[in-house]
Write a protein that holds these residues in place. Structure first.
Motif, PDB file in Angstrom:
ATOM      1  N   THR A  74       0.836  -1.200   0.000  1.00  0.00           N
ATOM      2  CA  THR A  74       0.000   0.000   0.000  1.00  0.00           C
ATOM      3  C   THR A  74       0.874   1.255   0.000  1.00  0.00           C
ATOM      4  OG1 THR A  74      -1.749  -1.157   1.180  1.00  0.00           O
ATOM      5  CG2 THR A  74      -1.823   1.245   1.232  1.00  0.00           C
ATOM      6  N   LEU A  75       1.923   1.249   0.812  1.00  0.00           N
ATOM      7  CA  LEU A  75       2.832   2.397   0.854  1.00  0.00           C
ATOM      8  C   LEU A  75       3.564   2.586  -0.473  1.00  0.00           C
ATOM      9  CD1 LEU A  75       4.372   2.055   4.420  1.00  0.00           C
ATOM     10  CD2 LEU A  75       2.738   3.772   3.631  1.00  0.00           C
ATOM     11  N   THR A  76       3.949   1.488  -1.097  1.00  0.00           N
ATOM     12  CA  THR A  76       4.622   1.564  -2.393  1.00  0.00           C
ATOM     13  C   THR A  76       3.676   2.137  -3.448  1.00  0.00           C
ATOM     14  OG1 THR A  76       6.047  -0.287  -1.819  1.00  0.00           O
ATOM     15  CG2 THR A  76       5.851   0.233  -4.152  1.00  0.00           C
ATOM     16  N   GLU A  77       2.447   1.654  -3.459  1.00  0.00           N
ATOM     17  CA  GLU A  77       1.458   2.181  -4.414  1.00  0.00           C
ATOM     18  C   GLU A  77       1.170   3.656  -4.147  1.00  0.00           C
ATOM     19  OE1 GLU A  77       0.252   0.922  -7.267  1.00  0.00           O
ATOM     20  OE2 GLU A  77       1.702  -0.670  -6.834  1.00  0.00           O
ATOM     21  N   SER A  78       1.116   4.030  -2.872  1.00  0.00           N
ATOM     22  CA  SER A  78       0.916   5.441  -2.523  1.00  0.00           C
ATOM     23  C   SER A  78       2.072   6.286  -3.029  1.00  0.00           C
ATOM     24  CB  SER A  78       0.775   5.604  -1.012  1.00  0.00           C
ATOM     25  OG  SER A  78      -0.403   5.004  -0.551  1.00  0.00           O
ATOM     26  N   GLY A  79       3.294   5.751  -2.943  1.00  0.00           N
ATOM     27  CA  GLY A  79       4.456   6.463  -3.464  1.00  0.00           C
ATOM     28  C   GLY A  79       4.363   6.665  -4.964  1.00  0.00           C
ATOM     29  N   LYS A  80       3.928   5.624  -5.678  1.00  0.00           N
ATOM     30  CA  LYS A  80       3.769   5.740  -7.134  1.00  0.00           C
ATOM     31  C   LYS A  80       2.703   6.777  -7.474  1.00  0.00           C
ATOM     32  CE  LYS A  80       5.217   1.010  -8.126  1.00  0.00           C
ATOM     33  NZ  LYS A  80       4.792  -0.319  -8.554  1.00  0.00           N
ATOM     34  N   THR A  81       1.596   6.752  -6.740  1.00  0.00           N
ATOM     35  CA  THR A  81       0.530   7.725  -6.951  1.00  0.00           C
ATOM     36  C   THR A  81       1.017   9.128  -6.634  1.00  0.00           C
ATOM     37  OG1 THR A  81      -1.150   6.073  -6.429  1.00  0.00           O
ATOM     38  CG2 THR A  81      -1.824   8.380  -6.278  1.00  0.00           C
ATOM     39  N   GLY A  82       1.783   9.254  -5.547  1.00  0.00           N
ATOM     40  CA  GLY A  82       2.327  10.556  -5.177  1.00  0.00           C
ATOM     41  C   GLY A  82       3.246  11.117  -6.250  1.00  0.00           C
ATOM     42  N   LEU A  83       4.078  10.266  -6.838  1.00  0.00           N
ATOM     43  CA  LEU A  83       4.961  10.723  -7.907  1.00  0.00           C
ATOM     44  C   LEU A  83       4.165  11.138  -9.139  1.00  0.00           C
ATOM     45  CD1 LEU A  83       7.909   8.178  -7.608  1.00  0.00           C
ATOM     46  CD2 LEU A  83       7.936  10.616  -7.009  1.00  0.00           C
ATOM     47  N   ALA A  84       3.151  10.354  -9.473  1.00  0.00           N
ATOM     48  CA  ALA A  84       2.298  10.704 -10.619  1.00  0.00           C
ATOM     49  C   ALA A  84       1.609  12.046 -10.379  1.00  0.00           C
ATOM     50  CB  ALA A  84       1.274   9.603 -10.876  1.00  0.00           C
ATOM     51  N   ASN A  85       1.113  12.246  -9.166  1.00  0.00           N
ATOM     52  CA  ASN A  85       0.461  13.514  -8.826  1.00  0.00           C
ATOM     53  C   ASN A  85       1.452  14.679  -8.854  1.00  0.00           C
ATOM     54  OD1 ASN A  85      -1.959  12.158  -8.474  1.00  0.00           O
ATOM     55  ND2 ASN A  85      -1.771  12.047  -6.256  1.00  0.00           N
ATOM     56  N   LEU A  86       2.669  14.436  -8.401  1.00  0.00           N
ATOM     57  CA  LEU A  86       3.706  15.468  -8.420  1.00  0.00           C
ATOM     58  C   LEU A  86       4.037  15.864  -9.856  1.00  0.00           C
ATOM     59  CD1 LEU A  86       5.819  17.122  -6.768  1.00  0.00           C
ATOM     60  CD2 LEU A  86       7.369  15.195  -7.098  1.00  0.00           C
ATOM     61  N   ILE A  87       4.158  14.882 -10.722  1.00  0.00           N
ATOM     62  CA  ILE A  87       4.447  15.144 -12.136  1.00  0.00           C
ATOM     63  C   ILE A  87       3.359  16.026 -12.740  1.00  0.00           C
ATOM     64  CG2 ILE A  87       4.578  14.058 -14.425  1.00  0.00           C
ATOM     65  CD1 ILE A  87       6.012  11.680 -12.924  1.00  0.00           C
ATOM     66  N   THR A  88       2.116  15.711 -12.423  1.00  0.00           N
ATOM     67  CA  THR A  88       0.999  16.493 -12.944  1.00  0.00           C
ATOM     68  C   THR A  88       0.959  17.887 -12.322  1.00  0.00           C
ATOM     69  OG1 THR A  88      -0.279  14.485 -13.313  1.00  0.00           O
ATOM     70  CG2 THR A  88      -1.516  16.548 -13.212  1.00  0.00           C
ATOM     71  N   ALA A  89       1.077  17.954 -11.001  1.00  0.00           N
ATOM     72  CA  ALA A  89       0.968  19.237 -10.298  1.00  0.00           C
ATOM     73  C   ALA A  89       2.069  20.211 -10.706  1.00  0.00           C
ATOM     74  CB  ALA A  89       1.000  19.008  -8.788  1.00  0.00           C
ATOM     75  N   MET A  90       3.270  19.697 -10.948  1.00  0.00           N
ATOM     76  CA  MET A  90       4.388  20.567 -11.309  1.00  0.00           C
ATOM     77  C   MET A  90       4.585  20.673 -12.830  1.00  0.00           C
ATOM     78  SD  MET A  90       7.157  19.886  -8.295  1.00  0.00           S
ATOM     79  CE  MET A  90       8.140  21.294  -8.809  1.00  0.00           C
ATOM     80  N   LYS A  91       3.656  20.080 -13.573  1.00  0.00           N
ATOM     81  CA  LYS A  91       3.694  20.141 -15.042  1.00  0.00           C
ATOM     82  C   LYS A  91       5.039  19.651 -15.594  1.00  0.00           C
ATOM     83  CE  LYS A  91       0.372  23.958 -15.333  1.00  0.00           C
ATOM     84  NZ  LYS A  91      -0.247  23.732 -14.077  1.00  0.00           N
ATOM     85  N   LEU A  92       5.430  18.467 -15.141  1.00  0.00           N
ATOM     86  CA  LEU A  92       6.712  17.889 -15.541  1.00  0.00           C
ATOM     87  C   LEU A  92       6.593  16.915 -16.713  1.00  0.00           C
ATOM     88  CD1 LEU A  92       8.117  17.085 -11.980  1.00  0.00           C
ATOM     89  CD2 LEU A  92       8.613  19.092 -13.398  1.00  0.00           C
ATOM     90  N   GLU A  93       5.401  16.744 -17.249  1.00  0.00           N
ATOM     91  CA  GLU A  93       5.182  15.754 -18.303  1.00  0.00           C
ATOM     92  C   GLU A  93       6.106  15.951 -19.500  1.00  0.00           C
ATOM     93  OE1 GLU A  93       2.734  17.683 -17.022  1.00  0.00           O
ATOM     94  OE2 GLU A  93       1.191  16.353 -16.221  1.00  0.00           O
TER      95      GLU A  93
END
Length: 150
Positions: A64-83
């Motif tokens: 669960t923590l690993t999946e949360s980390g992956k989700t957090g990174l995906a959200n960070l990429i989107t929030a900071m417009k890093l795509e």
């Protein structure tokens, strides 16, 4: 001439980590380097019950923590417009300072951008600064980024 092909930026998703991510992204853009975002899920061995704890602490589900980390990174990429940088997202389990240094070696990283602040107070005194340990042990240059610099 300095060649930077791969930049690693560890993040704990705190506000303090944001400027380091910005620096890493800007440098990746300027050097046309690959941007690697890394989140380390701290090893729960430190939270295991011991002789002084009256009752066992509940074990956290590492998946669960690993999946949360992956989700957090995906959200960070989107929030900071890093795509546009097509960043690579990595989640590892273990001691943050050790896993960051191992990632540097495993991924042939040329530069690490890391925030100077994460844990505060007594946790920093007891566990030491992750950034300091990375500076001491990483086999490549490390750019430390103070909060409020972006």
């Amino acid at each position: 001439m300095i060649t930077i092909r791969r930049i690693l930026v560890p993040t704990d998703f705190s506000e303090c980590a944001t400027p380091a991510v910005r620096y890493a992204a800007e440098l990746a853009d300027k050097f046309e380097a690959e941007l690697v975002l890394l989140h380390v899920v701290p090893d729960t061995v430190l939270a295991l019950p011991d002789a002084v704890m009256p009752t066992p602490t509940p074990m956290t589900d590492l998946d669960t923590l690993t999946e949360s980390g992956k989700t957090g990174l995906a959200n960070l990429i989107t929030a900071m417009k890093l795509e546009k940088y097509k960043p690579r997202a990595e989640v590892r389990l273990g001691s943050p300072e050790q896993e960051i240094v191992e990632a540097v070696k495993d991924l042939n990283v040329d530069l690490v951008c890391i925030a100077t602040h994460g844990r505060e107070g007594i946790a920093r005194v007891l566990l030491g600064s992750v950034a300091e340990m990375v500076v001491r042990h990483a086999p490549c240059p490390v750019l430390t980024v103070r909060p409020g610099t972006c």
